[in-house]
Design a protein around this motif. Sequence first.
Motif, mmCIF file in Angstrom:
data_model
loop_
_atom_site.group_PDB
_atom_site.id
_atom_site.type_symbol
_atom_site.label_atom_id
_atom_site.label_comp_id
_atom_site.label_asym_id
_atom_site.label_seq_id
_atom_site.Cartn_x
_atom_site.Cartn_y
_atom_site.Cartn_z
ATOM 1 N N ARG A 27 0.832 -1.198 0.000
ATOM 2 C CA ARG A 27 0.000 0.000 0.000
ATOM 3 C C ARG A 27 0.871 1.254 0.000
ATOM 4 N N ASP A 86 -11.237 -0.078 5.413
ATOM 5 C CA ASP A 86 -10.000 0.335 4.735
ATOM 6 C C ASP A 86 -10.240 0.557 3.248
ATOM 7 N N LEU A 87 -11.048 -0.314 2.626
ATOM 8 C CA LEU A 87 -11.371 -0.126 1.215
ATOM 9 C C LEU A 87 -12.146 1.169 1.006
ATOM 10 N N GLY A 90 -10.110 4.264 1.039
ATOM 11 C CA GLY A 90 -9.164 4.430 -0.055
ATOM 12 C C GLY A 90 -7.749 4.005 0.256
ATOM 13 N N TRP A 92 -6.437 1.160 -0.007
ATOM 14 C CA TRP A 92 -5.935 0.187 -0.972
ATOM 15 C C TRP A 92 -5.859 0.755 -2.381
ATOM 16 N N ASP A 93 -6.332 1.982 -2.585
ATOM 17 C CA ASP A 93 -6.297 2.576 -3.921
ATOM 18 C C ASP A 93 -4.849 2.768 -4.370
ATOM 19 N N GLU A 120 -9.984 -0.068 -10.180
ATOM 20 C CA GLU A 120 -11.364 0.000 -9.705
ATOM 21 C C GLU A 120 -11.659 -1.158 -8.758
#
Length: 289
Positions: A27, A86-87, A90, A92-93, A120
């Motif tokens: 990450r 967490d997703l 953001g 993990w973006d 995405e």
Amino acid sequence: MRALSEAFQARLAGGATTLCWAWRVSRRDGLTLGFTDHDAPLMLDELACAPHAALSGGAIEKSSDAAVDSAQVAGALRADAIAETDLAAGLWDGARVDVYRLDWTEPSLRTHMFAGFIGEVRRGAQAFEAELRGLQAPLNVARGRVFSRTCDADFGDARCGADASLPIYRGEGVVSALLAANAVRVSGLGAFADGWFARGRLTWSGGGADIATHRAIGAEAILETYDAAPLSVGDPVAATAGCDKRFATCRQKFANAENFRGFPDMPGNDAVQAGPTPGAPMDGGSRRR
């Protein structure tokens, strides 16, 4: 052609293979995690890969030209691996993902199958699916502004200039009923017209979701969000007005036409294909009179 070590090639040429997948995910905040679809922990160099933790692999598409490599991963949402919070936040973006095919009896025998970034992400109630974009993806990102009839600013940001915190654009209420995983009835929003919050933002303590539709029903409103909203009856929420990026909306709903960041008079294909209008002056002047 992918280069394999002689030892790995010999193992693949054997009568039975002991292969599995492993993923190294790094990450942007510095956290690095390892996952494998094997039923026991594996070591990928110094990184411990957790078995059945959160990921399962999909198809990997690669090409010999400049097309962007792509892949997919899916898995369950688990607090000890990849959490929904967490997703949604953001975290993990844009994470770097390296995919390996290896021999679980001797993890040093492996080949690197894919490198890229998380693109995405689609979330469900208990699972997610993520698109992986190859290292070439940044080369396909548009630079600079895009000329379009619609606005390319977000409502309330510095380029928009509108104050999204004003009471005319923001309402507060309380969840009075849960209609679905992504739909709630909210009291306290009766002063706002039907559709006022469509394409807006619904926020609550510790979270938020984009609003898809808004239906006004007397003193209450039904708000449907694109993603699941983990709310309970009695929770306080706030709704911010939505913008569909059109010039008419900017002028009529927000009185912010001077800050519109699109090009509403830009001619499109209809103007290119249009012929002379009978009776119109042919003086080369503007078509808008």
